[in-house]
Design a protein around this motif. Sequence first.
Motif, PDB file in Angstrom:
ATOM      1  N   LEU A   1      25.654   1.281   7.282  1.00 54.32           N
ATOM      2  CA  LEU A   1      25.820   0.446   8.689  1.00 54.32           C
ATOM      3  C   LEU A   1      24.746   0.799   9.443  1.00 54.32           C
ATOM      4  O   LEU A   1      24.316  -0.307  10.427  1.00 54.32           O
ATOM      5  CB  LEU A   1      27.018   0.645   9.422  1.00 54.32           C
ATOM      6  N   MET A   2      23.909   1.938   9.240  1.00 52.59           N
ATOM      7  CA  MET A   2      22.739   1.908  10.080  1.00 52.59           C
ATOM      8  C   MET A   2      21.586   0.941   9.681  1.00 52.59           C
ATOM      9  O   MET A   2      20.731   0.552  10.511  1.00 52.59           O
ATOM     10  CB  MET A   2      22.057   3.332  10.186  1.00 52.59           C
ATOM     11  N   GLY A   3      21.731   0.349   8.461  1.00 56.49           N
ATOM     12  CA  GLY A   3      21.057  -0.593   8.107  1.00 56.49           C
ATOM     13  C   GLY A   3      19.536  -0.243   7.792  1.00 56.49           C
ATOM     14  O   GLY A   3      18.476  -1.029   7.646  1.00 56.49           O
ATOM     15  N   GLN A   4      19.412   1.134   7.595  1.00 56.22           N
ATOM     16  CA  GLN A   4      17.929   1.703   7.197  1.00 56.22           C
ATOM     17  C   GLN A   4      17.816   2.120   5.792  1.00 56.22           C
ATOM     18  O   GLN A   4      17.175   2.907   5.555  1.00 56.22           O
ATOM     19  CB  GLN A   4      17.784   2.698   8.320  1.00 56.22           C
ATOM     20  N   GLY A   5      18.682   1.790   4.797  1.00 57.27           N
ATOM     21  CA  GLY A   5      18.704   2.199   3.664  1.00 57.27           C
ATOM     22  C   GLY A   5      19.357   3.445   3.504  1.00 57.27           C
ATOM     23  O   GLY A   5      19.225   4.369   2.686  1.00 57.27           O
ATOM     24  N   LYS A   6      20.300   3.951   4.438  1.00 53.12           N
ATOM     25  CA  LYS A   6      20.796   5.210   4.658  1.00 53.12           C
ATOM     26  C   LYS A   6      21.829   5.297   3.370  1.00 53.12           C
ATOM     27  O   LYS A   6      22.509   4.462   3.061  1.00 53.12           O
ATOM     28  CB  LYS A   6      21.423   5.457   5.735  1.00 53.12           C
ATOM     29  N   THR A   7      21.688   6.509   2.699  1.00 50.69           N
ATOM     30  CA  THR A   7      22.867   6.838   1.844  1.00 50.69           C
ATOM     31  C   THR A   7      24.108   7.514   2.251  1.00 50.69           C
ATOM     32  O   THR A   7      23.979   8.479   3.103  1.00 50.69           O
ATOM     33  CB  THR A   7      22.137   7.575   0.645  1.00 50.69           C
ATOM     34  N   PRO A   8      25.487   6.887   2.052  1.00 50.52           N
ATOM     35  CA  PRO A   8      26.641   7.401   2.632  1.00 50.52           C
ATOM     36  C   PRO A   8      26.789   8.836   1.801  1.00 50.52           C
ATOM     37  O   PRO A   8      26.495   9.014   0.649  1.00 50.52           O
ATOM     38  CB  PRO A   8      27.519   6.285   2.447  1.00 50.52           C
ATOM     39  N   SER A   9      27.410   9.690   2.703  1.00 52.34           N
ATOM     40  CA  SER A   9      28.186  10.942   1.953  1.00 52.34           C
ATOM     41  C   SER A   9      29.567  10.789   2.320  1.00 52.34           C
ATOM     42  O   SER A   9      29.926  11.002   3.283  1.00 52.34           O
ATOM     43  CB  SER A   9      27.453  12.138   2.770  1.00 52.34           C
ATOM     44  N   TYR A  10      30.225  10.891   1.200  1.00 58.38           N
ATOM     45  CA  TYR A  10      31.702  10.464   1.469  1.00 58.38           C
ATOM     46  C   TYR A  10      32.482  11.666   1.342  1.00 58.38           C
ATOM     47  O   TYR A  10      31.972  12.878   0.966  1.00 58.38           O
ATOM     48  CB  TYR A  10      32.262   9.747   0.015  1.00 58.38           C
ATOM     49  N   GLY A  11      33.938  11.624   2.019  1.00 61.43           N
ATOM     50  CA  GLY A  11      34.596  12.611   1.955  1.00 61.43           C
ATOM     51  C   GLY A  11      34.813  13.338   3.122  1.00 61.43           C
ATOM     52  O   GLY A  11      35.748  14.141   3.584  1.00 61.43           O
ATOM     53  N   GLY A  12      34.107  12.902   4.220  1.00 57.55           N
ATOM     54  CA  GLY A  12      34.168  13.657   5.691  1.00 57.55           C
ATOM     55  C   GLY A  12      34.343  15.089   5.479  1.00 57.55           C
ATOM     56  O   GLY A  12      33.422  15.832   4.470  1.00 57.55           O
ATOM     57  N   PRO A  13      34.810  15.851   6.613  1.00 57.61           N
ATOM     58  CA  PRO A  13      34.592  17.185   6.494  1.00 57.61           C
ATOM     59  C   PRO A  13      35.473  17.900   5.451  1.00 57.61           C
ATOM     60  O   PRO A  13      35.018  19.021   4.932  1.00 57.61           O
ATOM     61  CB  PRO A  13      35.236  17.622   7.760  1.00 57.61           C
ATOM     62  N   GLY A  14      36.269  17.122   4.951  1.00 58.18           N
ATOM     63  CA  GLY A  14      37.214  17.638   4.096  1.00 58.18           C
ATOM     64  C   GLY A  14      36.346  17.974   2.490  1.00 58.18           C
ATOM     65  O   GLY A  14      36.913  18.880   1.786  1.00 58.18           O
ATOM     66  N   GLN A  15      35.323  17.061   2.303  1.00 58.64           N
ATOM     67  CA  GLN A  15      34.491  17.093   0.968  1.00 58.64           C
ATOM     68  C   GLN A  15      33.699  18.706   1.304  1.00 58.64           C
ATOM     69  O   GLN A  15      33.866  19.165   0.180  1.00 58.64           O
ATOM     70  CB  GLN A  15      33.553  15.983   1.077  1.00 58.64           C
ATOM     71  N   LYS A  16      33.383  18.757   2.394  1.00 58.16           N
ATOM     72  CA  LYS A  16      32.476  20.066   2.402  1.00 58.16           C
ATOM     73  C   LYS A  16      33.507  21.517   2.279  1.00 58.16           C
ATOM     74  O   LYS A  16      33.265  22.296   1.549  1.00 58.16           O
ATOM     75  CB  LYS A  16      31.829  20.480   3.865  1.00 58.16           C
ATOM     76  N   ILE A  17      34.683  21.212   2.816  1.00 56.52           N
ATOM     77  CA  ILE A  17      35.749  22.334   2.525  1.00 56.52           C
ATOM     78  C   ILE A  17      36.166  22.486   0.888  1.00 56.52           C
ATOM     79  O   ILE A  17      36.310  23.396   0.596  1.00 56.52           O
ATOM     80  CB  ILE A  17      37.098  21.963   3.367  1.00 56.52           C
ATOM     81  N   THR A  18      36.401  21.186   0.397  1.00 61.25           N
ATOM     82  CA  THR A  18      36.605  21.196  -0.983  1.00 61.25           C
ATOM     83  C   THR A  18      35.713  22.040  -1.946  1.00 61.25           C
ATOM     84  O   THR A  18      36.053  22.754  -2.785  1.00 61.25           O
ATOM     85  CB  THR A  18      36.859  19.898  -1.420  1.00 61.25           C
ATOM     86  N   ILE A  19      34.408  21.976  -1.393  1.00 56.68           N
ATOM     87  CA  ILE A  19      33.404  22.492  -2.438  1.00 56.68           C
ATOM     88  C   ILE A  19      33.197  24.018  -1.789  1.00 56.68           C
ATOM     89  O   ILE A  19      33.191  24.979  -2.573  1.00 56.68           O
ATOM     90  CB  ILE A  19      32.100  21.835  -2.137  1.00 56.68           C
ATOM     91  N   GLU A  20      32.921  24.270  -0.431  1.00 53.48           N
ATOM     92  CA  GLU A  20      32.394  25.485  -0.184  1.00 53.48           C
ATOM     93  C   GLU A  20      33.824  26.326  -0.044  1.00 53.48           C
ATOM     94  O   GLU A  20      33.500  27.557  -0.633  1.00 53.48           O
ATOM     95  CB  GLU A  20      31.667  25.448   1.322  1.00 53.48           C
TER      96      GLU A  20
END
Length: 927
Positions: free
Chosen positions: A154-173
């Motif tokens: 939504l920044m309209g600058q070709g930004k790539t989203p990163s899904y999962g919010g903080p839970g994604q980081k917890i899941t991995i790390e």
Amino acid sequence: MQRSRAEVVKSLEALVESWKGYTGTEKAGAQTFINQLVQAYTGEADPRKLDASHEAHLPLDEGNKHGFIDFFWPGVVLIEMKGPKESVRLAEHRPQMLRYWKYCATEEFPAPQFTILCSFDRFEVWEPGRYPNAPRDVFSLAELPDFVDSLAFLMGQGKTPSYGGPGQKITIEASKNMIDLFDRLGRRFIGKDEYDLTEDQLRRFVVQCTWTLFAEDLALIPPKRFANLLKSLDDDAHGAKMRIPGREIQSFLGAMNSKNAMDRSEGFLAGLPYVNGGLLEDVPYIPLTAMDVRDLHNASRFDWRYVNPTIFGSLFEGCLGDRRRQFGAHYTHEQDIMQIVEPTILKPWRDRIAATTKYKDLEALLRELCDFKVLDPACGSGNFLYVAYREIRRLEHYLKDRIDEATQAAGKHPRMHLDFYPIDNLHGIEIEPFAVQIARLTIWMGHAQMSRELNVQGDDPLPLHDLSTIIEADALKSDWPAVDAIIGNPPFIGSQHIRKSNGDDYIDFLKTEFKAGVVDLCAYWFRKANDSMQDGHRAGLVATNSVSQNKARGASLDYIIANGAVITDAVSSQVWPGDAAVHVSIVNWVKSPSLPPSGRLLDKMPVEEISSSLKVGNANPTASKLAPNSGLSFQGCIPVGKGFLLEDSEAQALLALTDANYADVVLPHLGSNDIADSPDLVPSGWIIDFGLLDLDDAMAYPAALEIIRQRVKPIRDENRRKTTREKWWRHGEARPAMRTALAPLSRFISVGRHGKRLLFIWGDKAWCPSDATNVIARDDDWTFGVLASFAHKAWAWEQSSTLKSDIRYTPSTTFETFPFPNRTTSTSAAIEMAVASVVLERSNASAKLVSQGKKQAGLTAVYNAMDEGAFAALRLAHQRLDEAVCKAYGWSVSVLDDNEEVMNQLYDLNASLSADSSNYNPFANES
């Protein structure tokens, strides 16, 4: 000017505060809500300055329907809004959103990569072009600031989203952190008699610590209490204090298993709750090093409120290791789980709620929902049960809102306390004991999260509720509880591997219990599920895609349909994500419904009926074996012993010996890779093959026999099969019938047993075909030509099973059933001439790739290049061959563009010939 991430988060926090609790309509709030959302990311209050618009007009779609897109930002996003009351029913609005996305494209602007389906307090983020079957991310309005990166586009600058919010980081790390701890403890203690610690104790310790980290961040226990203990132990690890970390942690965890509050009244233990549930009834003492304590302390720094309980699928895999594969276990991602939970549980309940209006009827429906029982008979780490529980709780919340509305409309006072869905309605069966622990833990965590999300009075997650409904057992050998719905992902073990992984007795059990032969293990779950279901109840299972093919289909989908099942929603084949890398089918069905179910979907498309082959329709055409085709097709030899195989240097050394003609028994060994990848189509390996020689005749080749005596005999001496054990110098499957059929021939036809393409080559009688190849005992160009044509290719893909996305060519179901055209002088000559041209042109193509220095120059590379437009002469040769085969069948060449018509013609011909084959003799001399 581009906004910083911190600025966006701050704006999103303000948006949440402004819109939380909104109960209005979509029409009243959608434009303002979207404007504030876009402004939070861009800083622009007027979307028109971004070339975006509300109520964008949609061009006509395939149904000549007009529509208006709630918000359309060309090249960036399409947003479809729904009212807050639709949060639990967003899945029903997905087709509209996907239709709008499909038809919003213009010559100037392609359809945007991203879409959002939003009900004010719930977001679904989609990438329909890449992932059309499920949202990439799902979160609530309250979670929006934490999921800021999910909408980065939504920044309209070709930004790539990163899904999962903080839970994604917890899941991995966090998962990696705890698995590393388990692995290190295992290396230190397992198998060391002086410690007397078992692997199960280490797993249980890791599970207990993980739940405690989660519980304190959800305020189930006093906040930071465990974290502070770990910090103090970490700080003191190298200090002068004489502390024993393992004992202190054991005491901390064990205290929560005591009902006596005095045991939880001092120091770090003060104020700890009684946990119960069996989780902490046996806390082992683990001698911990400073590094172990540091791992636990680091894990406590994560915000475990955001953990997705399906993290324990990863934890399960990490701690169980390679042994999980003998159980055929496969971790399942949430978006794939929803392909079972949605049609089997949620949609039928939503339909019932939508059709109910009176408050008393709605209250009765709530009571029925809260009695609704779900079984996963291969529950693994509990992911299916967790997702089902979470979605049922949200459905419960929606139903209570409907009850409040109906009660107020009737002028009645709303009831203060309504039933809630209990976790002991969830049943699971799992053969791996550690997975049972993880599954229970996953559900306990889900219970805590949903109590927090829904704020239901009286639904206290502590003490932990009894989950003895999730049991350790072999589901195929145990009784299943009476439930209302069955879901899950049964273990995948191919029929050829069950004996190795489970033993002879298990094979005998399967044959006796299910009377369906030996097929992929997952197929038996379909039979047992359907047998245990009551009429009108539903089930949804994942299986390898062989479940809709041949023998496995007969044991599973054919069986359930013959016993009342109606398939309501299915995916015929898709890649299952993760390390398993298998291709699966997803099948949802209802048993003996009182009314025909509506809204059936096959591969996401509406259909009237779905057959057991997971195709449109209510019946599967069947093919019969044709007698003249018998005795001509075989699987290659199975050595049963790697010692038969020779390195090139070993083979050459034997062939150079003069005490015997070793070329009789040292043969080129044809493999499937030679067919697919060798430019010259000759074997790349060697094998010792004594054929059907008795031992006294094999002794004429002493050097070769001595190799087998040294390499093979010691292993064969332990073989359970008598003939394999006693005939140790012969291949385990020497294929005597194949050898007899090949004896009078000058050459033979060979095809790989499985591969992405169906590739036929000529084989030399001096070769030994491996078990990775199939042999057709014919040496004439006519047979080769028909097999290499479009007709047999279509038939083979229909009649064979698949391995992942590869065809697995099965002689008994493919060659022996294939209705060849009868040979005539004219049609035979045309086919022979055409196939000779095919063989020549593909040889020329391989030679050209070799001359260009290509590393891949075999038939696979040739046909890959042809598909991209290269080798026009080869393409023309195949076209002429296909046209010649059409003429032999008496078909118009128009069928070349109609695969369905080809199959209809071949099935009709097979049926006709199986009824009367007196005039069918395709392998006789030409007439």
